[in-house]
Design an enzyme around this catalytic site. Structure first.
Site, PDB file in Angstrom:
ATOM      1  N   ARG A  88      -2.524  12.953   8.153  1.00  0.00           N
ATOM      2  CA  ARG A  88      -2.820  11.301   8.177  1.00  0.00           C
ATOM      3  C   ARG A  88      -3.220  11.064   9.525  1.00  0.00           C
ATOM      4  O   ARG A  88      -2.511  11.554  10.496  1.00  0.00           O
ATOM      5  CB  ARG A  88      -1.722  10.435   7.661  1.00  0.00           C
ATOM      6  N   ASP A 121       5.988  10.905   9.005  1.00  0.00           N
ATOM      7  CA  ASP A 121       5.655   9.851   9.904  1.00  0.00           C
ATOM      8  C   ASP A 121       5.559  10.406  11.329  1.00  0.00           C
ATOM      9  O   ASP A 121       6.676  11.054  11.816  1.00  0.00           O
ATOM     10  CB  ASP A 121       6.317   8.226   9.927  1.00  0.00           C
TER      11      ASP A 121
HETATM   12  P1  FDA Z   1      -6.188  -2.530  14.288  1.00  0.00           P
HETATM   13  O1  FDA Z   1      -4.922  -3.419  14.435  1.00  0.00           O
HETATM   14  O2  FDA Z   1      -6.474  -1.664  15.701  1.00  0.00           O
HETATM   15  O3  FDA Z   1      -7.408  -3.595  14.400  1.00  0.00           O
HETATM   16  C1  FDA Z   1      -8.731  -3.091  14.902  1.00  0.00           C
HETATM   17  C2  FDA Z   1      -9.773  -3.972  14.149  1.00  0.00           C
HETATM   18  O4  FDA Z   1      -9.584  -3.941  12.637  1.00  0.00           O
HETATM   19  C3  FDA Z   1      -9.195  -5.550  14.144  1.00  0.00           C
HETATM   20  O5  FDA Z   1      -9.837  -6.115  15.545  1.00  0.00           O
HETATM   21  C4  FDA Z   1     -10.017  -6.127  13.024  1.00  0.00           C
HETATM   22  O6  FDA Z   1     -11.427  -6.116  13.329  1.00  0.00           O
HETATM   23  C5  FDA Z   1      -9.943  -5.188  12.078  1.00  0.00           C
HETATM   24  N1  FDA Z   1      -8.638  -5.353  10.980  1.00  0.00           N
HETATM   25  C6  FDA Z   1      -7.331  -4.831  11.375  1.00  0.00           C
HETATM   26  N2  FDA Z   1      -6.404  -5.378  10.583  1.00  0.00           N
HETATM   27  C7  FDA Z   1      -6.892  -6.227   9.863  1.00  0.00           C
HETATM   28  C8  FDA Z   1      -6.760  -7.112   8.906  1.00  0.00           C
HETATM   29  N3  FDA Z   1      -5.553  -7.330   8.288  1.00  0.00           N
HETATM   30  N4  FDA Z   1      -7.730  -8.095   8.247  1.00  0.00           N
HETATM   31  C9  FDA Z   1      -8.932  -7.955   8.723  1.00  0.00           C
HETATM   32  N5  FDA Z   1      -9.373  -7.087   9.781  1.00  0.00           N
HETATM   33  C10 FDA Z   1      -8.468  -6.183  10.224  1.00  0.00           C
HETATM   34  N6  FDA Z   1       1.331   4.478  13.387  1.00  0.00           N
HETATM   35  C11 FDA Z   1       2.070   5.471  13.929  1.00  0.00           C
HETATM   36  O7  FDA Z   1       2.364   5.583  15.235  1.00  0.00           O
HETATM   37  N7  FDA Z   1       2.748   6.351  13.135  1.00  0.00           N
HETATM   38  C12 FDA Z   1       2.605   6.534  11.595  1.00  0.00           C
HETATM   39  O8  FDA Z   1       3.033   7.351  11.011  1.00  0.00           O
HETATM   40  C13 FDA Z   1       1.850   5.470  11.237  1.00  0.00           C
HETATM   41  N8  FDA Z   1       1.689   5.760   9.648  1.00  0.00           N
HETATM   42  C14 FDA Z   1       0.655   4.685   9.333  1.00  0.00           C
HETATM   43  C15 FDA Z   1       0.355   4.646   8.041  1.00  0.00           C
HETATM   44  C16 FDA Z   1      -0.856   3.996   7.506  1.00  0.00           C
HETATM   45  C17 FDA Z   1      -1.211   4.123   6.125  1.00  0.00           C
HETATM   46  C18 FDA Z   1      -1.533   3.147   8.152  1.00  0.00           C
HETATM   47  C19 FDA Z   1      -2.463   2.102   7.735  1.00  0.00           C
HETATM   48  C20 FDA Z   1      -1.126   2.975   9.595  1.00  0.00           C
HETATM   49  C21 FDA Z   1      -0.075   3.691  10.223  1.00  0.00           C
HETATM   50  N9  FDA Z   1       0.121   3.651  11.607  1.00  0.00           N
HETATM   51  C22 FDA Z   1       1.261   4.601  12.178  1.00  0.00           C
HETATM   52  C23 FDA Z   1      -0.292   2.501  12.372  1.00  0.00           C
HETATM   53  C24 FDA Z   1      -1.147   2.725  13.286  1.00  0.00           C
HETATM   54  O9  FDA Z   1      -1.017   3.608  14.174  1.00  0.00           O
HETATM   55  C25 FDA Z   1      -1.986   1.453  13.901  1.00  0.00           C
HETATM   56  O10 FDA Z   1      -0.947   1.063  14.908  1.00  0.00           O
HETATM   57  C26 FDA Z   1      -2.259   0.326  12.939  1.00  0.00           C
HETATM   58  O11 FDA Z   1      -2.924   1.084  11.556  1.00  0.00           O
HETATM   59  C27 FDA Z   1      -3.446  -0.574  13.499  1.00  0.00           C
HETATM   60  O12 FDA Z   1      -4.404   0.211  13.946  1.00  0.00           O
HETATM   61  P2  FDA Z   1      -5.776  -0.249  12.748  1.00  0.00           P
HETATM   62  O13 FDA Z   1      -6.619   0.926  13.309  1.00  0.00           O
HETATM   63  O14 FDA Z   1      -5.456  -0.258  11.557  1.00  0.00           O
HETATM   64  O15 FDA Z   1      -6.414  -1.578  13.248  1.00  0.00           O
END
Ligand code: FDA
Length: 283
Positions: free
Chosen positions: A160, A109
């Site tokens: 990833r 990670d």
């Molecule tokens: P974000 O939270 O930015 O949301 C953007 C939009 O997506 C929202 O406004 C909404 O529209 C939609 N959305 C998001 N979540 C939703 C939900 N539950 N239901 C409905 N709509 C939703 N970070 C890191 O720094 N190091 C790492 O090693 C990892 N590893 C990792 C593994 C995996 C499998 C994942 C999915 C994530 C990580 N992360 C991570 C975390 C990553 O950096 C990030 O902080 C989170 O995934 C949040 O960003 P998102 O792009 O998922 O959506």
């Protein structure tokens, strides 16, 4: 003060492997692969880091014994990165030796920006030695990621792609969502073009949709990449993607050291606070 586990239940599969395993089996039965994460970070003494290494090796054994479709994710600060990078590197190599023998996969990670350079250095060394048994994470919000992606893609590394979960200053990381999304798309397209099997880790509808369209337009088949999401989030979307033929993997954290992971999820999206309250009231 230690909060009761009930608070974390929505995002954390259990306080030990035995509680998490049935949830992994359930996901596997629904054709969803899993990444298991034994929670913890920033270990400051060698005794705990050595114990963590032993726990990770035991976790690989348990995955194979139960025939789970699961790999593991680790954090280098759990393996002693704060103590001495070369000690953390030796621990990673010992773990990868075990993973290779068991035909298993370990992803490193990515943590806060202070750790990015040593993490990438250790990954590069590990990749040269253990190839397909080790992977890395890149964070779209970091300014340095453009160069890291170019280098990792050239190596054919298993990457990833995430937005990034830590609070970083402006000189180090992008601060607004449209710019982070643009960076995410740019780097994902490089990984899709140049690496064998990138992992697109996001819950963001726009990015999921973009990935589907980009891969269709560029004739990149569904078997060439996977979507990844976190345990407890967007379950219906995961099932819809799986039904539509996409590969999906869920990151399943477990363990007693869940507080830092839990608080990152709450800070990320205010809706996650409602999930927690709903979960507590349901019990
Ligand atoms: P974000 O939270 O930015 O949301 C953007 C939009 O997506 C929202 O406004 C909404 O529209 C939609 N959305 C998001 N979540 C939703 C939900 N539950 N239901 C409905 N709509 C939703 N970070 C890191 O720094 N190091 C790492 O090693 C990892 N590893 C990792 C593994 C995996 C499998 C994942 C999915 C994530 C990580 N992360 C991570 C975390 C990553 O950096 C990030 O902080 C989170 O995934 C949040 O960003 P998102 O792009 O998922 O959506």
């Amino acid at each position: 003060m230690k909060l009761p586990f009930a608070f974390a239940r929505r995002f954390v599969a259990g306080e030990n492997f035995e509680e998490a395993a049935p949830k992994v089996e359930d996901l596997n039965n629904r054709k969803i692969k899993v990444t298991l994460d034994l929670l913890g970070e920033n270990v400051r003494d060698r005794g705990t880091a050595d114990q963590t290494l032993a726990n990770y090796i035991e976790l690989l054994n348990k995955i194979n014994a139960l025939e789970l479709d699961a790999s593991i994710s680790i954090k280098l600060t759990m393996m002693g990165l704060d103590i001495d990078p070369s000690y953390a590197r030796d621990n990673v190599f010992t773990l990868l030796e075990s993973a290779q023998k068991k035909n298993q996969f370990v992803r490193i990670d990515m943590e806060g920006s202070d750790y990015v350079a040593p993490t990438i250095d250790i990954f590069k060394e590990a990749f040269a030695e253990y190839g397909k048994h080790v992977g890395i994470v890149v964070q779209a919000y970091l300014h340095r990621t453009k160069e890291d992606v170019a280098e990792l893609a050239e190596m054919g590394a298993d990457v990833r792609m995430v937005k990034g979960a830590y609070k970083e200053p402006e000189r180090i990381a992008l601060q607004n969502m449209p710019a982070i999304r643009d960076a995410f798309k740019e780097y994902t397209s490089v990984l899709l073009q140049k690496t064998p099997y990138p992992r697109i880790a996001t819950h963001d509808y726009e990015l999921i949709q973009w990935t589907k369209e980009y891969t269709q337009q560029n004739h990149i088949g569904q078997a060439r990449y996977e979507f990844q999401m976190l345990f407890g989030l967007r379950q219906t979307t995961c099932e819809e993607l799986t039904d539509a033929g996409y590969n999906v993997r869920i990151y399943v954290p477990y363990g007693t050291m869940w507080f830092p992971y839990f608080s990152r999820r709450l800070k990320e999206r205010k809706e996650n606070i409602w999930f927690v309250l709903y979960n507590l009231l349901r019990k």
